[in-house]
Design an enzyme around this catalytic site. Structure first.
Site, PDB file in Angstrom:
ATOM      1  N   ASP A  81      12.734 -65.380 -15.778  1.00 34.15           N
ATOM      2  CA  ASP A  81      12.361 -66.249 -14.658  1.00 34.15           C
ATOM      3  C   ASP A  81      13.608 -66.774 -13.959  1.00 34.15           C
ATOM      4  O   ASP A  81      14.687 -66.842 -14.549  1.00 34.15           O
ATOM      5  CB  ASP A  81      11.604 -67.492 -15.162  1.00 34.15           C
ATOM      6  CG  ASP A  81      10.303 -67.138 -15.839  1.00 34.15           C
ATOM      7  OD1 ASP A  81       9.769 -66.061 -15.563  1.00 34.15           O
ATOM      8  OD2 ASP A  81       9.844 -67.970 -16.646  1.00 34.15           O
TER       9      ASP A  81
HETATM   10  N1  URA Z   1       9.359 -66.612 -21.266  1.00 31.59           N
HETATM   11  C1  URA Z   1       9.364 -67.394 -20.165  1.00 31.59           C
HETATM   12  O1  URA Z   1       8.584 -68.322 -20.072  1.00 31.59           O
HETATM   13  N2  URA Z   1      10.257 -67.110 -19.203  1.00 31.59           N
HETATM   14  C2  URA Z   1      11.159 -66.102 -19.288  1.00 31.59           C
HETATM   15  O2  URA Z   1      11.955 -65.911 -18.368  1.00 31.59           O
HETATM   16  C3  URA Z   1      11.134 -65.301 -20.435  1.00 31.59           C
HETATM   17  C4  URA Z   1      10.217 -65.579 -21.416  1.00 31.59           C
END
Ligand code: URA
Length: 296
Positions: free
Chosen positions: A105
């Site tokens: 993310d």
């Molecule tokens: N889990 C999440 O919530 N975000 C990420 O970027 C990777 C795993």
């Protein structure tokens, strides 16, 4: 030699096999001047000109495998229509086109793999291969034992129940705490949603490991080329899982399986610094490799 166009595009480091299929379906690929939208179409990259968005692809790039310590505030794409900073901005000096293996993310930090090897990317990303991914998470409040147990067994999210996870409490910091979470899946915002489900918002999220590959002391925003041993270790672990998945499926179907066939669980690999991996695909070794040591 004739090959499927999506394979040629991913081997040239333009996109993963799945993303290449999308490019074809969107009419963005031409073979010797003709738009191709059929996924089964084959071409000979040695004889025909294959273009994506009007740009000629180069199918003979050396295979490149990169580990980036992604900072928060970067998108995991190579270009962003909203003009936000992308992981591409951190790859100054990388002369070949690589693309991310999976995603983190915008606000997640840590280990992100990038490559131009489509087969490797498919192997690592395929949900069936279930490579463990380790995250260090700062949460609001302190995780109760019951919540940790629930997370370990699996919690219900809007897209289904999560597979068993591993939780380790790391430390407390006044009103907040740090935990380690190991998952084998890649649902969207999975770790954040799992924690929200048991009543904790995530303050910081960092991926520290994929399989046995660790970020070690790689500074935030920096990247390094994987060693051949690291690439082999990831491949072997994914292939081992793949064989295991197949065995389990076959066993469920009632087939007789010889014991000891295929790769083993939990194989690790050495991470000694050697020259970067730039060669072709190697065969998986049958023996488990040595334990890894942290990168310094
Ligand atoms: N889990 C999440 O919530 N975000 C990420 O970027 C990777 C795993």
């Amino acid at each position: 030699m004739q090959e499927r166009i999506q394979k040629i595009i991913s081997a040239a480091g333009i996109a993963s096999r799945r993303a290449a299929e999308k490019l074809i379906l969107e009419g963005r690929v031409t073979v010797s001047g003709k738009v191709v939208t059929e996924l089964g179409t084959k071409a000979d990259p040695g004889k025909e000109h294959i273009k994506v968005d009007g740009k000629l692809i180069n199918p003979r790039q050396p295979k490149t495998y990169i580990m980036l310590n992604k900072p928060a505030g970067y998108v995991t794409t190579m270009s962003d229509p909203e003009k936000r900073a992308t992981v591409q901005d951190l790859l100054k000096g990388v002369r070949v086109r690589v693309y991310p293996v999976g995603r983190l993310d915008y606000n997640t930090e840590g280990l992100l793999l990038l490559t131009n090897d489509g087969d490797f990317a498919n192997l690592i990303m395929h949900p069936r291969n279930e490579l463990p991914k380790t995250y260090l998470v700062k949460i609001k409040g302190v995780l109760e034992d019951k919540a940790a147990r629930d997370l370990e067994r699996g919690v219900y999210l809007e897209d289904g129940k999560t597979a068993p996870a591993k939780i380790r409490k790391v430390r407390k910091e006044e009103a907040n705490s740090w935990i380690e979470v190991i998952i084998h899946e890649g649902k969207k915002r999975q770790v954040r949603r799992m924690l929200e489900r048991v009543g904790h918002s995530v303050i910081r999220l960092k991926r520290t490991k994929i399989g046995a590959l660790t970020l070690g002391a790689l500074p935030i925003g920096a990247y390094s080329h994987l060693t051949p041993a690291e690439v082999k270790g990831l491949r072997e672990m994914a292939e081992g899982k793949k064989d295991e998945g197949r065995r389990a499926k076959d066993e469920r179907r009632g087939k007789i399986i010889k014991s000891g066939a295929g790769g083993g669980r939990g194989q690790t690999h050495a991470v000694a610094r050697r020259k970067p991996e730039t060669g072709g695909r190697k065969r998986a070794a049958k023996k488990p490799l040595r334990h890894s040591r942290p990168r310094r």
